[in-house]
Write a protein that holds these residues in place. Structure first.
Motif, PDB file in Angstrom:
ATOM      1  N   THR A 128       0.835  -1.204   0.000  1.00 16.83           N
ATOM      2  CA  THR A 128       0.000   0.000   0.000  1.00 16.83           C
ATOM      3  C   THR A 128       0.871   1.256   0.000  1.00 16.83           C
ATOM      4  OG1 THR A 128      -1.709  -1.188   1.199  1.00 16.83           O
ATOM      5  CG2 THR A 128      -1.828   1.221   1.268  1.00 16.83           C
ATOM      6  N   ILE A 163      19.634  -0.532   2.835  1.00 13.20           N
ATOM      7  CA  ILE A 163      19.137  -1.727   2.157  1.00 13.20           C
ATOM      8  C   ILE A 163      17.858  -1.462   1.358  1.00 13.20           C
ATOM      9  CG2 ILE A 163      18.857  -4.205   2.328  1.00 13.20           C
ATOM     10  CD1 ILE A 163      20.923  -4.117   4.262  1.00 13.20           C
ATOM     11  N   ALA A 376      13.722   1.869  18.147  1.00 13.61           N
ATOM     12  CA  ALA A 376      12.474   1.718  17.390  1.00 13.61           C
ATOM     13  C   ALA A 376      11.316   1.417  18.346  1.00 13.61           C
ATOM     14  CB  ALA A 376      12.623   0.601  16.354  1.00 13.61           C
TER      15      ALA A 376
HETATM   16  C1  LIG Z   1      20.756  -6.386   7.730  1.00 13.02           C
HETATM   17  C2  LIG Z   1      20.373  -5.627   8.948  1.00 13.02           C
HETATM   18  C3  LIG Z   1      20.497  -6.223  10.196  1.00 13.02           C
HETATM   19  C4  LIG Z   1      20.155  -5.514  11.341  1.00 13.02           C
HETATM   20  N1  LIG Z   1      20.261  -6.131  12.566  1.00 13.02           N
HETATM   21  C5  LIG Z   1      19.910  -5.460  13.674  1.00 13.02           C
HETATM   22  C6  LIG Z   1      19.918  -6.109  14.938  1.00 13.02           C
HETATM   23  O1  LIG Z   1      20.162  -7.317  15.047  1.00 13.02           O
HETATM   24  N2  LIG Z   1      19.604  -5.365  16.041  1.00 13.02           N
HETATM   25  C7  LIG Z   1      19.253  -4.035  15.959  1.00 13.02           C
HETATM   26  O2  LIG Z   1      18.968  -3.421  16.983  1.00 13.02           O
HETATM   27  N3  LIG Z   1      19.187  -3.413  14.769  1.00 13.02           N
HETATM   28  C8  LIG Z   1      19.496  -4.101  13.648  1.00 13.02           C
HETATM   29  N4  LIG Z   1      19.414  -3.470  12.424  1.00 13.02           N
HETATM   30  C9  LIG Z   1      18.896  -2.082  12.381  1.00 13.02           C
HETATM   31  C10 LIG Z   1      17.368  -2.126  12.517  1.00 13.02           C
HETATM   32  O3  LIG Z   1      16.862  -3.092  11.621  1.00 13.02           O
HETATM   33  C11 LIG Z   1      16.748  -0.767  12.189  1.00 13.02           C
HETATM   34  O4  LIG Z   1      17.372   0.232  12.948  1.00 13.02           O
HETATM   35  C12 LIG Z   1      15.250  -0.776  12.510  1.00 13.02           C
HETATM   36  O5  LIG Z   1      14.632  -1.753  11.717  1.00 13.02           O
HETATM   37  C13 LIG Z   1      14.641   0.581  12.259  1.00 13.02           C
HETATM   38  O6  LIG Z   1      13.267   0.470  12.462  1.00 13.02           O
HETATM   39  P1  LIG Z   1      12.247   1.417  11.701  1.00 13.02           P
HETATM   40  O7  LIG Z   1      10.892   0.867  12.019  1.00 13.02           O
HETATM   41  O8  LIG Z   1      12.524   2.822  11.986  1.00 13.02           O
HETATM   42  O9  LIG Z   1      12.553   1.194  10.163  1.00 13.02           O
HETATM   43  P2  LIG Z   1      12.436  -0.109   9.265  1.00 13.02           P
HETATM   44  O10 LIG Z   1      12.511  -1.330  10.113  1.00 13.02           O
HETATM   45  O11 LIG Z   1      13.418   0.069   8.176  1.00 13.02           O
HETATM   46  O12 LIG Z   1      10.949  -0.042   8.690  1.00 13.02           O
HETATM   47  C14 LIG Z   1      10.563   0.923   7.769  1.00 13.02           C
HETATM   48  C15 LIG Z   1       9.364   0.388   7.023  1.00 13.02           C
HETATM   49  O13 LIG Z   1       8.851   1.434   6.210  1.00 13.02           O
HETATM   50  C16 LIG Z   1       8.522   0.922   4.944  1.00 13.02           C
HETATM   51  N5  LIG Z   1       8.575   2.005   3.975  1.00 13.02           N
HETATM   52  C17 LIG Z   1       9.667   2.642   3.489  1.00 13.02           C
HETATM   53  N6  LIG Z   1       9.289   3.557   2.585  1.00 13.02           N
HETATM   54  C18 LIG Z   1       7.930   3.501   2.508  1.00 13.02           C
HETATM   55  C19 LIG Z   1       6.984   4.203   1.741  1.00 13.02           C
HETATM   56  N7  LIG Z   1       7.359   5.129   0.866  1.00 13.02           N
HETATM   57  N8  LIG Z   1       5.670   3.896   1.901  1.00 13.02           N
HETATM   58  C20 LIG Z   1       5.303   2.926   2.780  1.00 13.02           C
HETATM   59  N9  LIG Z   1       6.163   2.227   3.521  1.00 13.02           N
HETATM   60  C21 LIG Z   1       7.468   2.524   3.402  1.00 13.02           C
HETATM   61  C22 LIG Z   1       9.544  -0.170   4.691  1.00 13.02           C
HETATM   62  O14 LIG Z   1       9.069  -1.099   3.743  1.00 13.02           O
HETATM   63  C23 LIG Z   1       9.703  -0.765   6.080  1.00 13.02           C
HETATM   64  O15 LIG Z   1       8.825  -1.824   6.303  1.00 13.02           O
HETATM   65  C24 LIG Z   1      19.713  -4.170  11.263  1.00 13.02           C
HETATM   66  C25 LIG Z   1      19.581  -3.580  10.006  1.00 13.02           C
HETATM   67  C26 LIG Z   1      19.900  -4.289   8.866  1.00 13.02           C
HETATM   68  C27 LIG Z   1      19.730  -3.621   7.539  1.00 13.02           C
END
Ligand SMILES: Cc1cc2nc3c(=O)[nH]c(=O)nc-3n(C[C@H](O)[C@H](O)[C@H](O)COP(=O)(O)OP(=O)(O)OC[C@H]3O[C@@H](n4cnc5c(N)ncnc54)[C@H](O)[C@@H]3O)c2cc1C
Length: 387
Positions: A128, A163, A376
């Protein structure tokens, strides 16, 4: 369609915010443009999700405004998330340094969050997109793949740029700018270094070798493992220090953090003058590394100045990375929505009432070790109290 709260981005922060706000009785719509929610959770911690760190505190986070994280972290602690994990019977363990990982798989954490979403009545729509956001009389009017949506509270939880194949976009930064926010320059953090020339050759030859070290740059130091790779340098020590590195900076690496290399080499030279340097080094490093690190001669042949140079290369190896692997492999994005224009208590925009920013889209990034998820959870929880 009218909802009390619309959350854009169903990652760690968006899911936590949705669960908590819906638990307060708010009607919550959570949307994600990706085909699946929580993709980074699945990928995290090498498939075992390092979901928090028992010792998380403000010092584990980098933000232009260092005080910003304090309130949210204090009001939703690692122990709150650990209680949730325990309630769902998810087995976990401490790997090291307070880092808590699932015993089995990251999916356990995502399933827990989905179960909580269902229990609280969160309306989750993946695939969406949100095409337009406008200010309305009482909140915001959105044009989405679900049609027009009106809401009092709009939460931006779209994360950073790391990523792109996992759905990362700069959407959150665009929304921030649209509503008058300053967005601080972004760059990849917790990311491997690339190298060039002779250093690259060394890294390629030693690829797969791991060594305990202290990596330092710009006043920050981390003691952890360094890993040589085909492209350059990785491993926890390098990922940590990468967040403090800027192009052109030198990283100092102490490969013998527990000993004075010069004293040790001088002692070895006196004790066994006929032994080769690589034999001496082979006692503290792998054979491959000992043989490749420096050209080897019998210890007695090294002058005091040469021994000093070798010692420096062990206790203070100076490395100038060519760059980083960038957003392709970075675990976090540094920079983002300027926290000086967001309430640290509620995550609400100080520029546009009813608009909230949570998670990684903000200029907050944690060290490696479960801190980013804790941010988060905590920021999502803080916003959920008031939306
Ligand atoms: C490979 C990897 C391993 C990691 N391992 C760890 C770990 O073990 N421990 C730890 O603490 N942290 C870890 N991290 C970091 C952690 O994953 C992130 O800091 C965390 O997920 C951030 O949460 P967030 O909800 O802000 O963003 P995200 O988890 O990135 O979620 C953002 C969401 O927004 C959605 N989105 C983006 N743009 C749009 C749009 N235009 N419209 C609608 N939806 C959109 C995306 O699809 C995604 O689902 C890791 C990161 C990576 C890349």
């Amino acid at each position: 369609m009218q909802r009390d709260v619309v959350i854009i981005g169903a990652g760690a922060a968006g899911l936590m915010c949705a669960i908590t706000a819906a638990g307060r009785g708010r009607r919550v719509l959570l949307v994600d443009h990706s085909n699946k929610a929580g993709k980074k959770i699945l990928m995290s911690g090498g498939g075992r999700c390092n979901f928090t760190n028992m010792y998380a505190e403000p010092a584990n986070f980098a933000a232009t405004n260092p005080h910003f994280v304090k309130s949210a972290l204090a009001r939703y602690t690692p122990w709150d998330f650990i209680a949730l994990v325990a309630e769902h019977g998810v087995p976990y363990h401490e790997k090291k340094l307070g880092q808590l990982f699932c015993d089995n798989r990251s999916k356990d954490i995502l399933n827990l969050l989905f179960a909580e979403c269902e229990r609280a009545g969160v309306e989750l729509h993946v695939n969406t997109a949100v095409h337009r956001i406008e200010r309305a009389e009482a909140g915001y009017a959105l044009s989405t793949d679900l049609g027009p949506v009106a809401t009092e509270s709009l939460v931006i939880a779209t994360g950073g740029l790391s990523i792109p194949t996992l759905g990362a976009t700069g959407f959150g930064y665009d929304v921030a700018r649209q509503f008058g926010h300053n967005v601080l320059p972004t760059r990849a953090g917790l990311v491997p270094f690339t190298t060039s020339g002779e250093l690259k050759e060394l890294c390629t030859e030693l690829s797969g070798t791991s060594v305990d070290c202290v990596a330092s740059c710009n006043g920050e130091s981390f003691r952890e493992n360094l890993l040589f790779t085909h492209r350059g340098l990785s491993g926890p020590a390098i990922l940590q220090i990468s967040s403090f590195w800027h192009p052109g900076d030198t990283v100092e690496i102490n490969l013998l953090p527990d000993r004075d290399a010069l004293e040790w080499l001088q002692g070895e030279q006196a004790a066994r003058p006929n032994s080769e340097l690589k034999t001496v080094l082979g006692e503290v490093f792998s054979k491959k590394m000992a043989a490749r690190w420096l050209p080897s001669r019998p210890m007695k042949q090294y002058t005091p100045a040469e021994l000093k140079r070798i010692a420096d290369q062990l206790n203070a190896w100076q490395v100038v990375p060519a760059g980083t692997e960038g957003y392709r492999t970075a675990e976090v994005t540094l920079g983002g929505v300027d926290t000086r224009e967001v309430s640290s208590k509620t995550m609400e925009s100080l520029k546009s009432p009813g608009l909230y920013f949570i998670g990684e889209v903000l200029d907050v990034s944690g060290h490696l070790g479960g801190f980013n998820f804790q941010w988060a959870w905590a920021s999502g929880h803080a916003a959920a109290q008031v939306v």
